[in-house]
Every structure is written in C-alpha cells, then in structure tokens.
Design an enzyme around this catalytic site. Structure first.
Site, short mmCIF file in Angstrom:
data_model
loop_
_atom_site.label_atom_id
_atom_site.label_comp_id
_atom_site.label_asym_id
_atom_site.label_seq_id
_atom_site.Cartn_x
_atom_site.Cartn_y
_atom_site.Cartn_z
N ASP A 28 0.87 -1.16 0.00
CA ASP A 28 0.00 0.00 0.00
C ASP A 28 0.92 1.23 0.00
O ASP A 28 2.13 1.14 0.18
CB ASP A 28 -0.95 -0.02 1.21
C1 GLC Z 1 -4.22 4.33 -0.17
C2 GLC Z 1 -5.20 3.24 0.26
C3 GLC Z 1 -5.40 2.18 -0.77
C4 GLC Z 1 -5.27 2.77 -2.16
C5 GLC Z 1 -3.83 3.21 -2.33
C6 GLC Z 1 -3.58 3.82 -3.72
O1 GLC Z 1 -3.40 4.69 0.89
O2 GLC Z 1 -4.92 2.60 1.49
O3 GLC Z 1 -6.69 1.60 -0.54
O4 GLC Z 1 -5.60 1.79 -3.13
O5 GLC Z 1 -3.44 4.13 -1.33
O6 GLC Z 1 -4.30 4.99 -3.86
#
Ligand code: GLC
Length: 745
Positions: free
Chosen positions: A280
């Site tokens: 993430d």
């Molecule tokens: C964010 C979220 C995740 C998302 C990612 C990309 O922090 O936790 O759900 O897909 O970043 O945007």
C-alpha cells in the site's frame, strides 16, 4: 503446496496464454534486463496535481527503465497517459510498457452506490455488472489496473473505511469480492473493456485497534482465517484475481508488507497465487515507523523477501535494491521472481501488444456509458437503500394525494455528497439529486427544498439563555442554520422528507470517528422539525452505520441510503413513491451507541451466555439497534415450518402483506462444539431473494453441505466436523430467543 483453486489455475493460464499470444518471451526479456531495469519494474510512482511539476524527472526515469507504472491521479488525460507510455515503449532500452492504476472502487465515471450498500442487495451478480461498467470506463481513459475490490471484513464503524467494505459477514463478502473480480477481469483481462483487479488490503486491516486507521490489528490466526481471509481466498482461488495489495496494519506483530506468513505461506503456499503483491502507499518505508526495520535497506530486504513485489509510491526499492543485489545481500533470484510476476500481469493486461489507449474515445465512451448504464445505476440504488422503519405505512408516498412536500437537510439537493468518498472519476455535475428525482416523480406536487444547515462536521451549535439553538460562529458556510425556513416549510407540508447523516468528508481512508452522530448542526435541525409532530420520512446518507437513535425513534419512516451515486434521486424516488419496494438488507450492524462497539452479529457464544449482549452495567442489556441482515419491505412476510430433513433445511415463506416485494431469506448455522475454536453464534451461509406477490408462498430449501457448515483450520484446510449444528432460516441475523433446528452431521 495445496492444489490451487480453479480461479488461480485459470488466471495463470490466462497470463501465460496472453504472453505467448502477445509474442512476448518473458524469460528472455528478464534475462536481457540489467539489475537496475529489474528493480525499475518494482518501482511504482504516483502522478498527482501536487507533484506534476516533477513529471519531467519521472519521464527521464521511465526512459531509463526505472519505472513500472503510475497511480494515475491527475485529471483524465489519455493523451498525456500515452505520452508517458511512449517514453517507456519507444524510448527505453527494452520497451517494457507501463501500467496505470486508480482507485475506481464503486464506479469509474458513472458512480454506483458504495460497497456496503451494493452488498446489501444480496445479489453478487449486480456487483459483477457494476464492475464490468467500471472496467470499461477505466480502460477508456487508459487505466489498466484498479485497486479494488476492497475485501476487508468490517468490524468497527468508527473506522472510516467500512465505507469501502462489503460488511461484517465473510460469506457475503466472499461472494461479492469474487463477483467484483469477475466483473473487472472477465475471462480475458487483456480485452479493451477489462482491467486487472487488486483485492485489498491483505490482511486483517479492518480489526485495527479502536477503529483507528493505520493502527495495529492483532487478531488471532483463528479469526484471521475464518473472518478476514475468506473474501481474499474467494477473489483469488475462485475468481482468479491477478494482483493483491498488502495492508498497512500488522498481523501477529509484523506489518503485512513484510509479513512472510501472509504474503508467501498463505497467499502462495496455500492458495497457489501466481500474480504479484503491491504494497500500500509508502508502506515499505513505514517499516521504520513501526520499529520493525532499522533502516530503509532492511525495509527493502524484509519486504521483498516476505513476498511483496511492487513498491507503491514509496521509492524504497529503487533506492536500495540495486546495491543490495549487486553486493549479494539480496539474491538475484528473489528479484527475478518479483520481476517475472509483474511482467506476467502486464502481459495478462495485454500491454505488450496494446500499450496505448485510443486518445479520442474517452469522452464518447463515458457519455454513452452514462446513457446506457443509467438504468443499472438506478437499479442499484433501488436495491441498496435499506428500509429500517415504516410506521403506519407512511411509505410509499401517494403522489396522487400529496399536495406539498418539505424536503429538508443538507443532502436534499446536493450532488457532491451523493457520489460519496472514493468516487473515482465521478462527476457531481452528472448526479441526479434527491430533489430532482422527487420533482420528476411528483410533477404536480409543491416541493419546498430547504437545506437548513450544512453537513460539515466543522459546525457546532450553542444554546442561548432563552433556550434557542444557534450556530456557533465557526466561520463562513458552516454557520448556516436556517431553522426558521425549515420549520415554515414543514408546517405547510403534508409530509416532511428529512435528509440527515454524515458528510462524505468523514468517511473513507483516515476518517475514523469517535462518535456516530450526524455531523454539524443536522441533529439540532432535526430536533426542531420533529417538534412539529408532522410525519417525517428520514433518509440517512452515510458511509458507516450511525447511532441516530433520536431520528430512528421520532421518524415515521427511515430509509438508509448510504452514498448512492449518480442515480441517487431517481432510484430513491422509485422507492419513496413505491415504484419498487425496498428489498436491501444491512450488511453492518447498526449500534445503539459508540460505547458498545465493536458490535457485530457473528460473535462468540462465550462461556457466560447470559451476558451475551449486555456487558455494560450502565447500559440496558440489548443487541445492536438494527442487526446484520435486517431490512423491511412494503409488505410483510411470514416464515413457517422451518425444518431439517436429511441434509436439507427448508422453510415456507409467505407474502402476507399488500404488495409484491422481494424477500431475502437467509440461512444461518452454528456449530455447537468445535474443538479447533469457537464458532460464531450465527453464521450466514446461504440466502435466496424471493419475489412474491401478496398471498403467494414458497417452500425454500438449502443443502447443508461441507462448504455451508465448514470452517478453516489453522493449517489452511477447510473442514466440516461431524457433530451437532443449529440451523435457522430467517429474515435477519437476530433470530433471538430461538435455538434453531438441531441438525446432526
Ligand atoms: C491508499 C489506500 C489504498 C489505495 C492506495 C492507492 O493509501 O490505502 O486503498 O488503493 O493508497 O491509492
């Protein structure tokens, strides 16, 4: 290693077929790559308006083969997307295409109801149809990979991200997660109307302590395997998801992004997952903050060797892995393994033979989709708003007899709030508001629309010495508190339709709340209008269950609308005026108060069952205000003759009310003794949606198979024990006071 499920095998075959069909010899390609080019495939950047000034530098890195793709956060721009892709395909040494990713969670351009609403339709096929539209619209702008479905099993409504979940039940969540993957990827994700999916956040994220986002999530392996993992397993083993996003939280003391048990032992060892794992946002670097890695080099090594392949917006792999592989600190084979996983998925997305998007079609495709799929979006609204109360049959409203309606509150005529949080490329300008929908449906009726106050959580009220409630002077817009106009409109009206809830700004990521009330001055406005003793139909707009007891008590009818999307007004008007009866169910329990959290239906019987639902000396002994699976229709259904014969459970369901409606009949089970670990007092393991006319009845049956009764053991095997079970066929999870029908396996 456990034989991979059907979906995994299919996914792998797809990846290999497309690679070969696309004339790409991936083994040869990897053999040709330098270490830096290999690490470049593990490096995923983010392009947003706030860093677009650095784009030239990023494009230079692309030309050097140091970038794998972009989180595409700038406004829709297929021309720019192709320009950056050209830098990779035509101006880098090996021409490996980039892939572009976005959080299109509940629609790309056309916006659908949020996941807890859509899951409440208890119709996974509907979710598949929604994500097929999202996939087609995503590809039209040049997005090849969507960071969805969100597969976390909701545990605590203080956590803002329940707004993205399919609720607190792993069985329903599993069906909805797999259906979404099928919608996104189809049978061939290289097609121009399909994308690569990304079940997230692996795993256990929704049990963060206190519902506080980004915290630790210390669940037991028993809970991990039977509550949190099933939706991911379904998305991967059954539907063939090709990527997974690791979670921010810890499991067993180690953040998921460096958790070998999760990313390798379970994901690959037990499930045979062949795709790649993405971190993430920046979570590899966060290993330092967790106090797990001493420095970024250690963070890079731990994460890669645990099984995390792609560094999403973190810059840790590209800054450290080259030197670590060159020095022998990290084995070249570990790097090659991650690179191959990523290249296989790029091949599966068709990017080697179709790296560019048609630059002229996006607007047309999106415009045509708005027309072609508006009916689906409207159907989703109808099937996802939950009728919680309908005293004296105040709903549906009778358009022929109505003279004047007061439509009050900040959601009454608001476009932005309707598309909700995580709204992808949703455009408020295309939203049908509640006011517009009701006006269209009630042409001859006087509609008094009074916003009355804002939903902003920044506002607050104060009570003057004479008892009047006024807005605190908290600056500008938040001060709106037009209670006089609201009262005047209500006094003149035959019925008040009151909209209340929480602004979308306090839902979604990093939006945990310590209270579950209406935001801003809404409750004060409601209290004022409710004092008039006029019939009130309250519509709740929220991304989480709210403890609005005053509203639930004092309204004649309550419809929980969640964040309903582009066709909000038309879909809700259909329900309010009875064009279709509500049929949706709650997928997350609505608590009495935040103090009783977490409260969910699938809890243990505990050793002291008499205290099952009343732990608080200062609160009445009770269960949730509205339980999982609860929802009313405009008619009434009677359940009778619940029985178990052999390995089949049956019940008779009859429509004893005055109109046709869909009833969601639910099968719950409970294993009374399981030495592996406690089984919840009830577990949803089947459901049927029955459309019945007044007087019509049906005998509905469910087979009690191993899958229906079983659980997952700590070795990852699905098991169904012999022994005693309790079986319910019911309208929701409460079924309190009844022990269910005994069934001995
Ligand atoms: C964010 C979220 C995740 C998302 C990612 C990309 O922090 O936790 O759900 O897909 O970043 O945007």
């Amino acid at each position: 290693m456990k034989a991979a499920g059907k979906g995994v095998g299919v996914a792998f075959a797809i990846m290999m077929t497309i690679a070969v069909r696309g004339g790409v010899d991936l083994d040869r390609l990897v053999a040709d790559m330098t270490i830096r080019e290999k690490v470049g495939q593990l490096n995923y950047l983010a392009l947003f308006p706030w860093n677009v000034s650095g784009m030239d530098g990023m494009v230079d890195s692309v030309k050097k083969g140091e970038v794998s793709g972009f989180i595409w956060g700038v406004p829709p721009n297929p021309v720019l997307r192709n320009e950056i892709q050209r830098a990779a395909v035509e101006n880098s040494r090996l021409g490996i295409p980039l892939f572009f990713g976005r959080d299109n969670i509940h629609g790309a351009h056309l916006t659908f109801p949020i996941a807890p609403a859509l899951a409440g339709a208890f119709e996974p096929e509907l979710f598949k149809r929604v994500q097929e539209v999202s996939a087609m619209e995503s590809r039209a702008e040049g997005v090849d990979w969507v960071f969805a479905p969100m597969c976390d099993t909701a545990r605590d409504p203080r956590w803002g991200r329940v707004q993205e979940t399919c609720g607190e039940d792993p069985y329903l969540n599993s069906l909805c997660s797999a259906a979404q993957v099928r919608g996104f990827q189809g049978d061939d994700p290289s097609l121009p109307n399909r994308v690569i999916s990304c079940p997230k956040h692996f795993a256990g994220y929704s049990s963060v302590t206190g519902g506080r986002d980004y915290q630790d999530s210390e669940v037991s392996e028993w809970q991990l395997r039977n509550l949190h993992l099933p939706p991911f397993r379904a998305a991967i083993e059954e539907a063939g998801a090709l990527t997974v996003m690791s979670a921010f939280n810890t499991y067993d003391g180690i953040p998921a992004v460096a958790n070998r048990f999760l990313l390798t032992d379970v994901l690959r060892g037990e499930w045979g997952f062949k795709g790649f794992v993405a971190s993430d946002w920046g979570s590899i670097h966060e290993l330092l903050g967790w106090g797990i890695a001493a420095d970024v080099r250690e963070a890079a090594e731990m994460s890669l060797l645990a099984g995390n392949d792609l560094d999403l917006a973190g810059g840790v792999f590209i800054s450290n892995l080259v030197a670590m592989v060159e020095s022998g600190k990290v084995s070249p084979s570990a790097l090659d393994c991650a690179v191959m996983r990523i290249l296989r998925v790029k091949a599966a997305a068709g990017l080697f033979n179709r790296p560019y998007v048609d630059e002229m079609s996006m607007e047309r495709v999106w415009r045509e989709s708005r027309t072609a799929n508006a009916a689906l979006a409207r159907e989703c609204v109808r099937k996802s708003a939950v009728l919680l109360k309908n005293e004296g049959g105040v709903l549906p409203l009778d358009g022929k007899r109505l003279r004047r309606v007061a439509l009050i509150g900040p959601f009454a005529d608001d476009r932005v709030e309707m598309i909700g949080a995580w709204s992808g490329r949703g455009e408020p300008s295309t939203v049908v508001t509640l006011a517009a929908g009701l006006r269209t449906a009630l042409p001859g009726v006087e509609m008094d629309v009074v916003k009355g106050c804002n939903a902003s959580s920044k506002a607050s009220t104060k009570t003057l010495e004479d008892g009047t409630v006024v807005a605190e002077d908290s600056g500008a817009d938040a001060d709106l508190f037009d209670v006089d106009r609201a009262l005047a409109a209500a006094k003149e009206a035959d019925v008040v339709v009151f909209t209340i809830g929480e602004t979308k700004g306090v839902t979604g990521e990093n939006q945990s709340r310590a209270t579950l009330g209406a935001t801003g001055l809404q409750q004060a406005l409601f209290d004022a209008v409710a004092s008039l003793d006029k019939p009130i139909v309250s519509l709740i707009f929220a991304g989480r269950p709210l403890a609005l007891n005053e509203v639930y008590d004092r309204s004649a009818a309550v419809l929980y609308c969640w964040q309903p999307g582009s066709e909000a007004g038309n879909g809700l008007a259909d329900l309010i005026l009875g064009k279709e009866s509500p049929s949706a169910r709650l997928v997350i329990s609505v608590p009495w108060s935040v103090g009783e959290l977490p409260c969910f239906y699938n809890r243990p019987a505990t050793g002291r069952a008499r205290n099952l639902d009343g732990y608080y000396q200062d609160m009445p002994k009770r269960t949730s205000r509205f339980p999982f699976g609860y929802g009313l229709t405009y008619t009434a259904f009677e359940y009778s003759d619940v029985s178990v014969d052999g390995d089949s459970a049956s019940a008779t369901v009859k429509n004893v009310g005055r109109c046709e409606a869909i009833e969601t009949v639910q099968l719950y089970i409970h294993q009374t003794a399981c030495r592996e670990g406690w089984r919840p007092i009830r577990e949803l393991r089947g459901f049927r949606r029955l459309r019945l006319k007044p007087g019509e009845s049906v005998r509905v049956s469910f087979s009690l198979t191993d899958d229906v009764l079983g659980y997952t053991r700590r070795d990852g095997k699905r098991i169904c024990d012999r022994g005693e079970y309790r079986i319910w066929i019911a309208r929701d999870s409460s079924v309190d006071g009844k022990d269910g029908v005994v069934y001995v396996r």
